[in-house]
Design a protein around this motif. Structure first.
Motif, mmCIF file in Angstrom:
data_model
loop_
_atom_site.group_PDB
_atom_site.id
_atom_site.type_symbol
_atom_site.label_atom_id
_atom_site.label_comp_id
_atom_site.label_asym_id
_atom_site.label_seq_id
_atom_site.Cartn_x
_atom_site.Cartn_y
_atom_site.Cartn_z
ATOM 1 N N HIS A 267 62.248 35.727 118.114
ATOM 2 C CA HIS A 267 62.042 34.310 118.451
ATOM 3 C C HIS A 267 63.358 33.554 118.408
ATOM 4 C CE1 HIS A 267 60.621 30.231 118.217
ATOM 5 N NE2 HIS A 267 60.819 30.129 116.921
ATOM 6 N N ILE A 268 63.618 32.779 119.477
ATOM 7 C CA ILE A 268 64.727 31.816 119.529
ATOM 8 C C ILE A 268 64.242 30.609 120.320
ATOM 9 C CG2 ILE A 268 67.055 31.326 120.393
ATOM 10 C CD1 ILE A 268 67.692 34.300 120.117
ATOM 11 N N GLY A 269 64.331 29.421 119.736
ATOM 12 C CA GLY A 269 63.945 28.212 120.462
ATOM 13 C C GLY A 269 62.603 27.664 120.024
ATOM 14 N N ASP A 270 61.897 26.994 120.961
ATOM 15 C CA ASP A 270 60.648 26.329 120.586
ATOM 16 C C ASP A 270 59.436 26.823 121.367
ATOM 17 O OD1 ASP A 270 61.239 25.193 123.020
ATOM 18 O OD2 ASP A 270 61.091 23.106 122.352
ATOM 19 N N SER A 271 59.553 27.943 122.087
ATOM 20 C CA SER A 271 58.335 28.597 122.564
ATOM 21 C C SER A 271 57.647 29.227 121.357
ATOM 22 C CB SER A 271 58.667 29.649 123.623
ATOM 23 O OG SER A 271 59.217 29.030 124.777
ATOM 24 N N ARG A 272 56.339 29.389 121.419
ATOM 25 C CA ARG A 272 55.590 29.701 120.190
ATOM 26 C C ARG A 272 54.696 30.923 120.331
ATOM 27 N NH1 ARG A 272 53.371 23.681 118.318
ATOM 28 N NH2 ARG A 272 55.442 22.771 117.861
ATOM 29 N N VAL A 273 54.309 31.448 119.154
ATOM 30 C CA VAL A 273 53.248 32.442 119.042
ATOM 31 C C VAL A 273 52.215 31.916 118.054
ATOM 32 C CG1 VAL A 273 52.614 34.794 118.413
ATOM 33 C CG2 VAL A 273 54.815 34.361 119.518
ATOM 34 N N TYR A 274 50.942 31.979 118.462
ATOM 35 C CA TYR A 274 49.832 31.612 117.601
ATOM 36 C C TYR A 274 48.925 32.825 117.412
ATOM 37 C CZ TYR A 274 50.764 26.622 118.574
ATOM 38 O OH TYR A 274 51.324 25.370 118.693
ATOM 39 N N LYS A 275 48.337 32.921 116.222
ATOM 40 C CA LYS A 275 47.255 33.872 115.960
ATOM 41 C C LYS A 275 45.974 33.068 115.818
ATOM 42 C CE LYS A 275 47.009 36.107 111.967
ATOM 43 N NZ LYS A 275 47.237 37.133 110.918
ATOM 44 N N ILE A 276 44.958 33.448 116.604
ATOM 45 C CA ILE A 276 43.745 32.646 116.695
ATOM 46 C C ILE A 276 42.519 33.527 116.492
ATOM 47 C CG2 ILE A 276 42.386 31.097 118.171
ATOM 48 C CD1 ILE A 276 44.998 30.602 119.767
ATOM 49 N N ASN A 277 41.594 33.064 115.654
ATOM 50 C CA ASN A 277 40.276 33.691 115.548
ATOM 51 C C ASN A 277 39.238 32.595 115.362
ATOM 52 O OD1 ASN A 277 40.155 33.090 112.691
ATOM 53 N ND2 ASN A 277 41.424 34.911 112.326
ATOM 54 N N GLU A 278 38.009 32.969 115.097
ATOM 55 C CA GLU A 278 36.939 31.975 115.001
ATOM 56 C C GLU A 278 37.158 30.995 113.854
ATOM 57 O OE1 GLU A 278 33.186 33.858 114.765
ATOM 58 O OE2 GLU A 278 33.189 34.566 116.846
ATOM 59 N N ASP A 279 37.879 31.416 112.839
ATOM 60 C CA ASP A 279 38.043 30.586 111.643
ATOM 61 C C ASP A 279 39.282 29.705 111.682
ATOM 62 O OD1 ASP A 279 35.718 31.658 110.411
ATOM 63 O OD2 ASP A 279 36.874 33.447 109.864
ATOM 64 N N VAL A 280 40.403 30.247 112.157
ATOM 65 C CA VAL A 280 41.675 29.517 112.044
ATOM 66 C C VAL A 280 42.538 29.729 113.281
ATOM 67 C CG1 VAL A 280 41.734 29.633 109.515
ATOM 68 C CG2 VAL A 280 42.836 31.434 110.866
ATOM 69 N N ILE A 281 43.489 28.811 113.450
ATOM 70 C CA ILE A 281 44.606 28.997 114.356
ATOM 71 C C ILE A 281 45.868 28.859 113.520
ATOM 72 C CG2 ILE A 281 44.427 26.570 115.068
ATOM 73 C CD1 ILE A 281 45.792 27.394 117.711
ATOM 74 N N GLU A 282 46.763 29.831 113.638
ATOM 75 C CA GLU A 282 47.971 29.860 112.817
ATOM 76 C C GLU A 282 49.192 29.990 113.713
ATOM 77 O OE1 GLU A 282 50.070 32.584 109.309
ATOM 78 O OE2 GLU A 282 48.137 33.160 110.168
ATOM 79 N N GLN A 283 50.109 29.030 113.592
ATOM 80 C CA GLN A 283 51.375 29.132 114.319
ATOM 81 C C GLN A 283 52.288 30.083 113.546
ATOM 82 O OE1 GLN A 283 53.299 25.390 115.354
ATOM 83 N NE2 GLN A 283 55.298 26.407 115.478
ATOM 84 N N LEU A 284 52.644 31.210 114.173
ATOM 85 C CA LEU A 284 53.428 32.235 113.492
ATOM 86 C C LEU A 284 54.928 31.983 113.579
ATOM 87 C CD1 LEU A 284 51.493 35.467 114.572
ATOM 88 C CD2 LEU A 284 51.137 34.019 112.556
#
Length: 257
Positions: A117-134
């Motif tokens: 990762h470099i910069g401000d593009s993102r990865v999220y992990k998403i399931n029925e319970d939560v969304i987490e910005q990794l």
């Protein structure tokens, strides 16, 4: 692994400087990349193309059975090579002066892998319970938030919110942030440019991605539409990766811009 990628120029820009790539490599590892170029006429889209092209080509011959640490080393080496390629072209040709790009790339071996990762593009992990910005944005407003000078809510509307503090290709040397990732069968991994994350709330992302009666492609299309409906001032790119036993009616390989 089901995979889908979508990109749109948006409602304001005339050129799409975003670029994505997703493919299952011969080694069995899944590679996904999103790059968001910057630098004016012909420069931003050139930077993102060189980033994705260089990283993907270097990793196509990745061997199987690598540890998470080895995946991280390979990913970092590929991103650093892309930095050299972009910086050298920018140094040699005036029309590309100061061009650069964000990059977020994921190598997944089954349910485990590494994010570069470099910069401000993102990865999220998403399931029925939560969304987490990794990933953590390498941006001016994020630095201000961490220092307590502005709130997270103020950051959403800050006039300098698009200023990154780290980019690929703008300097001869750059630091790649590596983040280990571990998924379950119920998780979806989402990579996106800030054209999506600046306009679609996390609640909207979570609700859309968890609409499992829709195909993965339909969910990606809906995410694009939400960003467009919210203004679409920037290029918009999203990649979705989902470990599932459902028939993959939306898998793609290669480029999207």
């Amino acid at each position: 692994m089901n995979m889908v990628q979508r990109s749109d120029v948006g409602r304001v820009r005339t050129v799409n400087e975003d670029l994505s790539w997703v493919q299952a490599l011969d080694s069995g590892v899944t590679l996904a990349i999103v790059a968001d170029g910057m630098g004016g006429h012909q420069a931003g889209d050139t930077a993102s193309r060189l980033a994705v092209e260089t990283v993907s080509q270097q990793l196509l011959s990745l061997r199987s059975g690598l540890s998470a640490e080895e995946l991280g080393d390979a990913l970092a080496a590929a991103i650093l090579r892309a930095n050299r390629v972009i910086y050298e072209l920018a140094s040699q040709d005036r029309k590309y002066h100061n061009m650069g790009t964000t990059i977020v790339a994921v190598l997944l071996d089954g349910l485990k892998g590494m994010i570069g990762h470099i910069g401000d593009s993102r990865v999220y992990k998403i399931n029925e319970d939560v969304i987490e910005q990794l990933t953590e944005d390498h941006s001016l407003v994020n630095e201000l938030v961490k220092k307590g000078q502005i709130s997270s809510e103020e950051a959403q509307h800050h006039p300098m919110k698009n200023v990154v503090t780290r980019a690929l290709g703008t300097d001869p040397h750059v630091s790649v942030e590596l983040i280990p990732v571990a998924l379950t069968e119920h998780d979806t991994l989402m990579l996106c440019s800030d054209g999506l994350s600046n306009r679609v709330t996390e609640d909207e992302m979570k609700r859309t991605v968890n609409t499992v009666q829709d195909s993965l492609a339909a969910r990606a299309d809906q995410l694009l539409q939400l960003a467009l409906q919210a203004g679409g001032e920037d290029n918009i790119t999203v990649v979705l990766l989902e470990q599932t036993s459902r028939i993959n009616d939306s898998a793609v390989r290669g480029w999207a811009e």
